[in-house]
Design a protein around this motif. Structure first.
Motif, short mmCIF file in Angstrom:
data_model
loop_
_atom_site.label_atom_id
_atom_site.label_comp_id
_atom_site.label_asym_id
_atom_site.label_seq_id
_atom_site.Cartn_x
_atom_site.Cartn_y
_atom_site.Cartn_z
N GLU A 163 -37.87 147.49 -36.23
CA GLU A 163 -38.67 148.73 -36.41
C GLU A 163 -38.64 148.81 -38.00
N LEU A 164 -37.46 148.87 -38.60
CA LEU A 164 -37.61 148.96 -39.92
C LEU A 164 -38.13 147.85 -40.87
N THR A 165 -37.94 146.53 -40.54
CA THR A 165 -38.79 145.33 -41.17
C THR A 165 -40.29 145.70 -40.88
N THR A 166 -40.59 145.83 -39.76
CA THR A 166 -42.04 146.06 -39.32
C THR A 166 -42.69 147.10 -40.51
N ARG A 167 -42.05 148.38 -40.43
CA ARG A 167 -42.63 149.52 -41.14
C ARG A 167 -42.69 148.97 -42.58
N THR A 168 -41.67 148.27 -43.16
CA THR A 168 -41.71 148.14 -44.71
C THR A 168 -42.52 146.97 -44.73
N VAL A 169 -42.67 145.88 -44.00
CA VAL A 169 -43.82 145.10 -44.36
C VAL A 169 -45.14 145.43 -44.27
N ASP A 170 -45.48 146.41 -43.33
CA ASP A 170 -46.65 146.92 -43.19
C ASP A 170 -46.96 147.85 -44.38
N LEU A 171 -46.03 148.46 -45.01
CA LEU A 171 -45.93 149.22 -46.14
C LEU A 171 -46.58 148.46 -47.40
N LEU A 172 -45.46 147.41 -47.54
CA LEU A 172 -45.60 146.85 -48.89
C LEU A 172 -47.05 146.01 -48.82
N THR A 173 -47.53 145.39 -47.68
CA THR A 173 -48.73 144.51 -47.46
C THR A 173 -49.88 145.37 -47.59
N GLY A 174 -49.88 146.83 -47.17
CA GLY A 174 -51.06 147.60 -47.39
C GLY A 174 -51.10 148.89 -48.21
N THR A 175 -50.17 148.60 -49.27
CA THR A 175 -49.99 149.95 -50.16
C THR A 175 -51.48 150.24 -50.71
N ALA A 176 -52.18 149.20 -51.03
CA ALA A 176 -53.59 149.46 -51.82
C ALA A 176 -54.30 150.42 -50.87
N GLU A 177 -54.40 149.82 -49.58
CA GLU A 177 -55.34 150.72 -48.67
C GLU A 177 -54.79 151.90 -48.15
N LEU A 178 -53.35 152.09 -48.17
CA LEU A 178 -52.88 153.37 -47.73
C LEU A 178 -53.03 154.34 -48.78
N THR A 179 -52.93 153.98 -50.00
CA THR A 179 -52.95 154.66 -51.14
C THR A 179 -54.56 155.49 -51.24
N VAL A 180 -55.61 154.47 -50.87
CA VAL A 180 -56.89 155.19 -50.90
C VAL A 180 -57.36 155.82 -49.94
N ALA A 181 -56.41 155.70 -48.69
CA ALA A 181 -56.62 156.52 -47.58
C ALA A 181 -55.73 157.87 -47.66
N GLY A 182 -54.90 157.91 -48.68
CA GLY A 182 -54.04 159.07 -48.55
C GLY A 182 -53.11 159.02 -47.59
N ALA A 183 -52.71 158.01 -46.99
CA ALA A 183 -51.69 157.66 -45.91
C ALA A 183 -50.63 157.41 -46.55
N LEU A 184 -50.32 157.07 -47.62
CA LEU A 184 -49.04 156.30 -48.30
C LEU A 184 -47.90 157.28 -48.11
N PRO A 185 -47.90 158.44 -48.37
CA PRO A 185 -46.61 159.58 -48.04
C PRO A 185 -45.87 159.46 -46.65
N ARG A 186 -47.33 159.31 -45.72
CA ARG A 186 -46.84 159.53 -44.34
C ARG A 186 -46.05 158.00 -43.98
N ARG A 187 -46.64 157.02 -44.45
CA ARG A 187 -46.13 155.81 -44.13
C ARG A 187 -44.66 155.62 -44.88
N ILE A 188 -44.39 156.05 -46.08
CA ILE A 188 -43.12 155.93 -46.76
C ILE A 188 -42.14 156.81 -45.84
N GLU A 189 -42.35 157.98 -45.27
CA GLU A 189 -41.63 158.75 -44.54
C GLU A 189 -41.17 158.06 -43.19
N ALA A 190 -42.30 157.44 -42.80
CA ALA A 190 -41.91 156.44 -41.61
C ALA A 190 -40.81 155.56 -41.91
#
Length: 579
Positions: free
Chosen positions: A188-215
């Motif tokens: 679970e940790l690896t999955t969330r970390t990979v999703d965060l690292l590979t989707g940082t740009a899109e998450l930042t634009v969508a304003g979802a980066l803080p939620r993903r970091i908390e996850a």
């Protein structure tokens, strides 16, 4: 695991022997040293002590030499085993992908292939070998002590059983739930970390980066809590083992003192009776933690087995038919297909005929079966009923080797992977022998050559991880150029304009239709603009063909295609009005 380990049985047996000799040397060193010190206190002639002195040196050297050799042999065997197992898992993933891994997440697959496979080494290094060595050494030490003094031997047997069996069983029972949750928590940790690292740009634009970091932080905290509980159980097991060792040595000393008093044991052997149990507990000291590693490895093995034992979407024939000289005509008749675990067919009763140079567009809403059709054409998924044949002799595709089918039918996927390398190396994946002229020709067909020639480093330009230095349209064009360079007789283009803005999508669609002119092509797309250039449009809905024919005929007739076209035009007008 045991099946994969069979070729390494001789090395593992040698590691077991060397490990037992190392611990027996430690026991012999302690027992001989005790006798030597006791005998030396009587100040006999030095020659009387030479055998014991020599034995002490031999046991001391042997302990280090045997331990080093055991580590060398056991790790060599286990690393060979892990290499074989990782190849096995990778080959299985290759056969399952992509249809058999539709619901798998990249981070979880990465954990299974790397972390879970690595954890399986603990089954041998920290459970099987230590447990076998502990059993052999405990039996030898108990027999030797019982030969000197039966009461001390009985005390040693009880203590070793307590520390080597009862305490590990208790530790395993206490930590069972925790150890079984460790591997999924790592995944679970690896999955969330990979999703965060590979989707940082899109998450930042969508304003979802803080939620993903908390996850990610929550997953990390959960794994930390589990690791802390595991460490607490390890400490508990270590404490109980030390207590058992102390009680056993005390009991042996008590029995030895009584035996010396009664004249049943020589005073010189008193030290041997006391020190032998003390050294013997080195064999079982790590058993509580070994029991935890066994459970941990078992859960990792289950996760690896879930991949290896997953139902294959394709069954390779034992004796494949000869590869046809030409795949034409390629014919699907009444084809029905479903993905593993799916109740409703993803395709039902689909007919399709491809001849040299024929271009067909397959359209329909999401979930209509378009990508499933691509999977069937490339033998990533076998049909449940109906037929799929290639060549003038109508060779059954399921009776051909899967790689032979994929040499005839190539894919340019919507998520075609761009490697963190140069443009040249990404293109040469399709044809390693291709010259620079061939690469430029393919790039020109994909309308990318002019841009590449303007780059300072040209074909040697690095594209970054997942093509991060390229725009979305450039990544798609690079993938198209790679597919064109491979020169497949039949080319399947799966949603090449997906996730692009309307202008870029339409420009890319027009360019790829121009690039594939005269080439047999199946264009799977959600965009309808530009499809006038294809020979036939096939409309899918719910896995079935609901309409088919030339573009102009479908656009002029009342039906699903016309309604899709009207919705697309309305969307374009709305986007234009907002601009």
């Amino acid at each position: 695991m045991r099946r994969v380990a069979r070729p390494q049985r001789s090395r593992l047996a040698l590691a077991l022997l060397l490990g037992a000799l190392a611990l027996l040397s430690a026991v012999g060193l302690m027992a001989t040293s005790g006798w030597l010190i006791s005998r030396a206190s009587q100040q006999p002639p030095v020659l009387y002590l030479m055998v014991a002195v020599t034995a002490t040196r031999a046991f001391g050297i042997g302990r280090a030499v045997f331990r080093y050799a055991e580590r060398l042999v056991s790790h060599d065997a286990v690393l060979r085993l892990l290499a074989d197992l990782r190849v096995t898992v990778h080959r299985r993933l290759e056969r399952l992908a992509p249809a058999g891994l539709r619901h798998a997440r990249r981070g979880d697959l990465l954990t299974r292939l790397v972390t879970d496979v690595d954890a399986l080494q603990d089954y041998f290094l920290r459970w099987l070998l230590p447990a076998s060595v502990a059993a052999a050494v405990s039996l030898s030490a108990t027999v030797f002590t019982a030969w000197l003094l039966p009461e001390a031997g009985a005390a040693l047997a009880a203590g070793l059983l307590l520390a080597g069996a009862a305490v590990p069983a208790l530790a395993a029972a206490v930590s069972r739930r925790t150890e079984r949750r460790l591997a999924p928590a790592r995944g679970e940790l690896t999955t969330r970390t990979v999703d965060l690292l590979t989707g940082t740009a899109e998450l930042t634009v969508a304003g979802a980066l803080p939620r993903r970091i908390e996850a990610v932080r929550a997953a990390d905290a959960a794994l930390t809590r589990l690791a802390a509980r595991s460490s607490a159980v390890t400490a508990l097991g270590g404490g109980l083992s030390a207590l058992a060792a102390g009680l056993t040595v005390t009991a042996a000393a008590w029995a030895g003192a009584a035996a010396v008093h009664d004249g049943r044991l020589g005073g010189l052997l008193m030290a041997v009776v006391v020190l032998t149990p003390l050294a013997s507990f080195e064999a079982v000291a790590g058993m509580p933690q070994a029991a935890q590693y066994r459970q941990r490895a078992r859960r990792s093995a289950e996760r690896v087995h879930e991949v290896i034992d997953a139902p294959a979407p394709v069954r390779e024939p034992e004796h494949p038919l000869p590869e046809p000289a030409t795949p034409f005509p390629l014919v699907l008749t009444g084809l029905t297909a479903r993905h593993p675990g799916q109740e409703r067919p993803a395709l039902a009763g689909v007919d399709l005929t491809l001849t040299p140079g024929r271009r067909v567009a397959v359209v329909g809403p999401s979930g209509s079966g378009k990508t499933t059709l691509a999977h069937v054409l490339l033998r990533f998924l076998d049909p449940g009923s109906g037929s799929y044949t290639l060549g003038p002799d109508a060779a059954d595709a399921t009776a051909l080797d899967g790689d032979a089918v994929r040499r005839a039918v190539g894919l340019c996927a919507q998520d075609a992977h761009v490697f963190d390398s140069s443009l040249r190396e990404n293109l040469r994946l399709a044809r390693p022998s291709a010259t620079d002229e061939d690469l430029h020709t393919a790039l020109a067909a994909a309308r990318l050559d002019a841009w590449v020639r303007e780059l300072p480093e040209g074909l040697d330009t690095l594209v970054g991880e997942f093509g991060a230095r390229l725009s979305g349209g450039q990544r798609r064009r690079l993938a198209l150029a790679r597919a064109l360079l491979a020169d497949f007789p039949v080319l399947v283009l799966d949603e090449p304009a997906e996730h692009l803005d309307l202008a870029t999508a339409d420009a890319l669609t027009a360019d790829l239709l121009a690039a594939t002119e005269g080439r047999t092509t199946v264009l799977i797309t959600h965009r309808l603009a530009g499809l006038e250039a294809v020979d036939e449009v096939v409309v899918l809905d719910g896995g079935r063909v609901v309409q088919r024919g030339p573009y102009r005929e479908l656009a002029g007739a009342d039906g699903p295609f016309r309604r899709m076209l009207e919705r697309e035009r309305a969307t374009e007008e709305l986007v234009g009005a907002r601009r």
